[in-house]
Write an enzyme that holds these catalytic residues in place. Structure first.
Site, PDB file in Angstrom:
ATOM      1  N   ASP A  50      -3.298 106.014  89.994  1.00 28.61           N
ATOM      2  CA  ASP A  50      -2.420 107.135  89.658  1.00 28.61           C
ATOM      3  C   ASP A  50      -1.136 106.718  88.945  1.00 28.61           C
ATOM      4  OD1 ASP A  50      -1.147 105.963  91.767  1.00 28.61           O
ATOM      5  OD2 ASP A  50      -1.288 107.686  93.115  1.00 28.61           O
ATOM      6  N   ARG A 280       3.373 112.506  94.439  1.00 31.17           N
ATOM      7  CA  ARG A 280       2.482 112.827  93.318  1.00 31.17           C
ATOM      8  C   ARG A 280       2.644 114.265  92.857  1.00 31.17           C
ATOM      9  NH1 ARG A 280      -2.677 110.244  93.891  1.00 31.17           N
ATOM     10  NH2 ARG A 280      -3.481 112.129  92.924  1.00 31.17           N
ATOM     11  N   TYR A 288      -0.062 104.511 101.125  1.00 31.58           N
ATOM     12  CA  TYR A 288      -0.780 103.241 101.311  1.00 31.58           C
ATOM     13  C   TYR A 288      -0.352 102.689 102.664  1.00 31.58           C
ATOM     14  CZ  TYR A 288      -1.890 102.908  96.286  1.00 31.58           C
ATOM     15  OH  TYR A 288      -2.365 103.117  95.017  1.00 31.58           O
ATOM     16  N   PRO A 367      -3.611  97.411  94.490  1.00 26.25           N
ATOM     17  CA  PRO A 367      -3.194  98.536  93.640  1.00 26.25           C
ATOM     18  C   PRO A 367      -1.739  98.939  93.780  1.00 26.25           C
ATOM     19  CG  PRO A 367      -4.688  99.276  95.397  1.00 26.25           C
ATOM     20  CD  PRO A 367      -4.361  97.859  95.673  1.00 26.25           C
TER      21      PRO A 367
HETATM   22  P1  FAD Z   1     -13.309 101.353  86.551  1.00 28.65           P
HETATM   23  O1  FAD Z   1     -12.292 102.415  86.665  1.00 28.65           O
HETATM   24  O2  FAD Z   1     -13.884 100.793  87.779  1.00 28.65           O
HETATM   25  O3  FAD Z   1     -14.446 101.935  85.630  1.00 28.65           O
HETATM   26  C1  FAD Z   1     -15.684 101.284  85.475  1.00 28.65           C
HETATM   27  C2  FAD Z   1     -16.704 102.311  85.007  1.00 28.65           C
HETATM   28  O4  FAD Z   1     -17.907 101.616  84.716  1.00 28.65           O
HETATM   29  C3  FAD Z   1     -17.035 103.345  86.060  1.00 28.65           C
HETATM   30  O5  FAD Z   1     -17.000 104.627  85.491  1.00 28.65           O
HETATM   31  C4  FAD Z   1     -18.445 102.978  86.522  1.00 28.65           C
HETATM   32  O6  FAD Z   1     -19.216 104.109  86.883  1.00 28.65           O
HETATM   33  C5  FAD Z   1     -19.006 102.310  85.280  1.00 28.65           C
HETATM   34  N1  FAD Z   1     -20.039 101.320  85.563  1.00 28.65           N
HETATM   35  C6  FAD Z   1     -20.012 100.348  86.491  1.00 28.65           C
HETATM   36  N2  FAD Z   1     -21.130  99.615  86.415  1.00 28.65           N
HETATM   37  C7  FAD Z   1     -21.873 100.126  85.421  1.00 28.65           C
HETATM   38  C8  FAD Z   1     -23.147  99.804  84.862  1.00 28.65           C
HETATM   39  N3  FAD Z   1     -23.876  98.783  85.319  1.00 28.65           N
HETATM   40  N4  FAD Z   1     -23.605 100.556  83.857  1.00 28.65           N
HETATM   41  C9  FAD Z   1     -22.890 101.592  83.357  1.00 28.65           C
HETATM   42  N5  FAD Z   1     -21.683 101.951  83.858  1.00 28.65           N
HETATM   43  C10 FAD Z   1     -21.181 101.224  84.864  1.00 28.65           C
HETATM   44  N6  FAD Z   1      -4.447 101.166  89.232  1.00 28.65           N
HETATM   45  C11 FAD Z   1      -3.254 101.518  88.736  1.00 28.65           C
HETATM   46  O7  FAD Z   1      -2.935 101.172  87.594  1.00 28.65           O
HETATM   47  N7  FAD Z   1      -2.378 102.257  89.439  1.00 28.65           N
HETATM   48  C12 FAD Z   1      -2.654 102.670  90.687  1.00 28.65           C
HETATM   49  O8  FAD Z   1      -1.846 103.346  91.304  1.00 28.65           O
HETATM   50  C13 FAD Z   1      -3.897 102.311  91.246  1.00 28.65           C
HETATM   51  N8  FAD Z   1      -4.234 102.740  92.462  1.00 28.65           N
HETATM   52  C14 FAD Z   1      -5.483 102.460  92.926  1.00 28.65           C
HETATM   53  C15 FAD Z   1      -5.800 102.928  94.163  1.00 28.65           C
HETATM   54  C16 FAD Z   1      -7.037 102.654  94.697  1.00 28.65           C
HETATM   55  C17 FAD Z   1      -7.325 103.138  96.046  1.00 28.65           C
HETATM   56  C18 FAD Z   1      -8.000 101.912  93.964  1.00 28.65           C
HETATM   57  C19 FAD Z   1      -9.366 101.637  94.528  1.00 28.65           C
HETATM   58  C20 FAD Z   1      -7.680 101.437  92.722  1.00 28.65           C
HETATM   59  C21 FAD Z   1      -6.415 101.692  92.206  1.00 28.65           C
HETATM   60  N9  FAD Z   1      -6.030 101.228  90.982  1.00 28.65           N
HETATM   61  C22 FAD Z   1      -4.801 101.536  90.475  1.00 28.65           C
HETATM   62  C23 FAD Z   1      -6.937 100.407  90.208  1.00 28.65           C
HETATM   63  C24 FAD Z   1      -7.665 101.196  89.155  1.00 28.65           C
HETATM   64  O9  FAD Z   1      -8.434 102.244  89.698  1.00 28.65           O
HETATM   65  C25 FAD Z   1      -8.566 100.275  88.395  1.00 28.65           C
HETATM   66  O10 FAD Z   1      -7.859  99.088  88.106  1.00 28.65           O
HETATM   67  C26 FAD Z   1      -8.998 100.928  87.107  1.00 28.65           C
HETATM   68  O11 FAD Z   1      -9.760 102.071  87.362  1.00 28.65           O
HETATM   69  C27 FAD Z   1      -9.804  99.927  86.309  1.00 28.65           C
HETATM   70  O12 FAD Z   1     -10.337 100.548  85.190  1.00 28.65           O
HETATM   71  P2  FAD Z   1     -11.690 100.016  84.566  1.00 28.65           P
HETATM   72  O13 FAD Z   1     -12.002 100.956  83.460  1.00 28.65           O
HETATM   73  O14 FAD Z   1     -11.555  98.579  84.253  1.00 28.65           O
HETATM   74  O15 FAD Z   1     -12.771 100.096  85.715  1.00 28.65           O
END
Ligand code: FAD
Length: 676
Positions: A50, A280, A288, A367
């Protein structure tokens, strides 16, 4: 079943989270043929990341939807620290600005990931026909190593399988919170086993699963999260460790007498653990909570938490203990999850500069500093324009090496910061000066303030390379980062003293300037939208001074000549500013000159549209929005300077007006001649 369909695409993106969507939007803006697939049937709707840091908001603004995020989000202005006094009573021990004033025109804001993904999807739809193909999952990936250096080849072959809706829907645990069904985030948290293999197996068994197809791609970007399937296919791994700290996360509308519930707070209790409060949008608050009493599967350090023992009731009960004597409860629970802190970074970010990893696929951490989504999006913001320019035949493949040299350093810095910050956050507060085991609140505040600059994303400073003309950074060699050699860079080095406030390697800061043509104030960054173009900014000083006017004329003549970068690296059959945009910011009084006092290269004429009015700007006072004082802010002297800015707004080069040919030398280091 008919023959398996085979298609060719320039870029295939695996994963439509924040990192994948940022990549897709870049491709959309640059007109690159692209497919983006995600194994999930839907986008994120609640919870997850977020925090939006200032640099991310600047980037979103450059992509055309920053205003949506800024308007919908909750803005966090103050950070309050709570800890026990000498008698053990919880009290506010300090308060500071949440974002260091002056860092950016934006401050840290908070909005749930689902809305942020929405903005990306809307922008993609607005400017391209790229759409996320959901419930589609890759099953194999091969690379033909013999042709990876041929820029026109499609060396990567990926098999895709369509899943059924059921397969593509993650299994949520439904927690009864006053009768409401609630989605949890455990399926994506690091406490949950990766479900890729299970989904693949299911799709094989299910006779109704859709067709398979083969995609031949020039480039693949694995943005498929922490469990990255792509990472495994290319044989790369993450290095790092886990800690013993386990945290629960609730998105609730709190019912509480705690006075700072609408401030961002860090609450350290005497011996019940810590809480981070994130106010928020829509009265929601993210809490957290450190879970000090939750059992783990094993006793050894780093062992996994026992997920079955964690639920919202346990998390709120722990929160209540930490916040006592204040009361906290809720009627509305929007989302919840739990995770164990671990810091890991990828050993490599790509293979053959053909398959790249980005986001959580190459770095994971806690996070609480609000970094994951930001750094993930910033990875692909760095990579997108580079791949687009190579695919378009504008630049050599060599610039793709800078993705790893630039972003791996950021990931390593993030891990180091997070390691320190999360331990200071999770540790119990020191009872007094002799308590060396406890965390001193002054140390926590100090780490927060120093970290503030880092987490804002505005302090990222890319090292020397073909696209960053500065002296080699010796620490880059120490870290084993593969910076390009001086020979590859043509050894062009900026004259940083000409504009000390524009640090070569960092993003260009924003200051207001006025349009010469209509007196409208603009933030400098607003003049640099993300569309894949390089900007060459000329700061000629006071053009009423004949010496400066002559220098500007000789710069313009050089840029307009047949040997210049514009003529050599712009395709003759396209628009003259398809690759480079030339801008001037002068310092004569606005009312003393007109656009016709400037060389024609900065006010090009077209028979259909007349003169170009949006290339000449002035450092002067506006009617309604004050005076940006850009020359003073950037430390540019009367002598002026030339500044080259990359398509991602990072400064590449600062040099003298007396050496305009250096700009052509700079671009010759990595651009492909378009002269036929
Ligand atoms: P993801 O968001 O994980 O996206 C990966 C995508 O790939 C997903 O849509 C998934 O469905 C898809 N996928 C996975 N495997 C495959 C496959 N084999 N084939 C096709 N598709 C696939 N970050 C912040 O910056 N600020 C915050 O406040 C924060 N709070 C958080 C709170 C929590 C509780 C959590 C769990 C995370 C938090 N984060 C925060 C971290 C943040 O959610 C992630 O760092 C961010 O979403 C990473 O983005 P991404 O696109 O790399 O990966």
């Amino acid at each position: 079943m008919g023959p398996i369909k085979e298609t060719y695409v320039d870029v295939l993106i695996i994963g439509a989270g924040p990192a994948g969507l940022m990549m897709a939007v870049w491709m959309a803006k640059c007109g690159i043929s692209t497919r983006i697939v995600d194994k999930r049937g839907t986008k994120v709707f609640s919870g997850q990341a977020d925090g939006l840091q200032c640099r991310t908001l600047e980037i979103m603004d450059s992509l055309g939807f920053g205003h949506r995020a800024w308007r919908e989000s909750n803005h966090m202005l103050e950070f309050c620290m709570w800890s026990p006094d000498e008698a053990g009573r919880l009290r506010r021990s300090d308060r500071i600005a949440d974002t260091t004033p002056g860092l950016s025109r934006f401050q840290q804001a908070v909005l749930q990931q689902g809305r942020i993904e929405r903005f990306f999807l809307d922008e993609m739809a607005e400017c391209s026909d790229i759409r996320v193909e959901r419930a589609v999952m890759p099953t194999s990936l091969t690379i033909d190593e013999a042709v990876v250096e041929d820029p026109d080849s499609y060396p990567i072959v990926v098999a895709l399988r369509h899943l059924t809706e059921e397969e593509a829907t993650p299994k949520h645990t439904t927690a009864a919170a006053n009768g409401q069904p609630v989605h949890d985030g455990l399926f994506r948290s690091n406490l949950t086993k990766d479900d890729t293999a299970e989904m693949l197996a299911l799709s094989k068994l299910n006779e109704h699963a859709g067709a398979e197809q083969i995609v031949h791609a020039k480039y693949v970007v694995g943005a498929d999260g922490a469990h990255s399937w792509t990472r495994r296919q290319i044989g790369l791994s993450l290095e790092g460790d886990s800690t013993d700290y386990i945290w629960g996360v609730l998105d609730i509308v709190p019912i509480t007498d705690f006075p700072d519930i609408r401030m961002r707070c860090a609450i350290h209790s005497a011996d019940s653990g810590s809480i981070m409060i994130i106010p928020r949008e829509k009265k929601l608050v993210r809490v957290y909570v450190q879970l000090t009493t939750t059992a783990k599967v094993g006793d050894e350090a780093g062992s996994r938490a026992d997920r079955s023992k964690i639920n919202p009731d346990i998390i709120i009960a722990e929160a209540q203990k930490i916040m006592a004597p204040y009361q906290i409860s809720y009627q509305t629970l929007d989302w919840w999850t739990a995770y164990q802190i671990g810091q890991r970074v990828g050993t490599q970010f790509s293979v053959h500069e053909r398959v790249f990893l980005a986001g959580d696929a190459v770095h994971t951490h806690s996070p609480k500093a609000g970094q994951g989504m930001n750094v993930s999006m910033q990875d692909t913001f760095n990579l997108g324009w580079k791949i687009a320019s190579v695919v378009k035949g504008q630049t050599n493949r060599s610039i793709l090496k800078t993705y790893e040299s630039e972003r791996r350093k950021v990931a390593q810095d993030l891990i180091t910061f997070d390691h320190k910050f999360s331990r200071l956050f999770s540790g119990r507060p020191a009872k007094d000066d002799t308590d060396t085991e406890g965390v001193k609140m002054e140390d926590f505040k100090d780490a927060f303030m120093k970290g503030n600059l880092f987490v804002s994303g505005t302090s990222v400073n890319y090292g020397a390379s073909a696209i960053v003309a500065k002296a080699e950074d010796p620490s880059a060699q120490r870290d084993g980062i593969d910076a390009l050699s001086g020979d590859e860079r043509g050894c062009l080095i900026s004259d940083q003293a000409l504009a000390p406030g524009l640090v070569v390697g960092m993003r260009i800061p924003s200051v207001k300037v006025l349009s010469q043509a209509d007196a409208r104030p603009w933030h400098l960054q607003e003049l640099l939208p993300s569309n894949g173009r390089w900007r060459v900014l000329v700061f000629p000083g006071n053009v009423q001074d004949q010496k400066q006017a002559d220098r500007l004329t000789s710069v313009a003549n050089n840029f307009d000549s047949r040997d210049s970068f514009v003529a050599r690296f712009t395709a003759a059959d396209g628009p003259i500013d398809a690759v480079f945009e030339l801008l001037v910011v002068h310092k004569a009084p606005r009312s003393a000159v007109t656009i016709f006092d400037f060389p024609p290269v900065f006010r090009r004429f077209s028979d259909v549209e007349g003169y170009d009015y949006d290339k000449i700007y002035v450092d002067d006072v506006s009617y309604h929005e004050g005076h940006g004082n850009i020359y003073q802010e950037f430390g540019i002297s009367e002598e002026g300077c030339i500044v080259v800015v990359r398509p991602d707004q990072h400064v590449s080069y600062v040099g003298s007006l007396r050496k305009p040919e250096a700009v052509t030398q700079f671009f010759s280091g990595f651009m492909v001649s378009q002269v036929k």
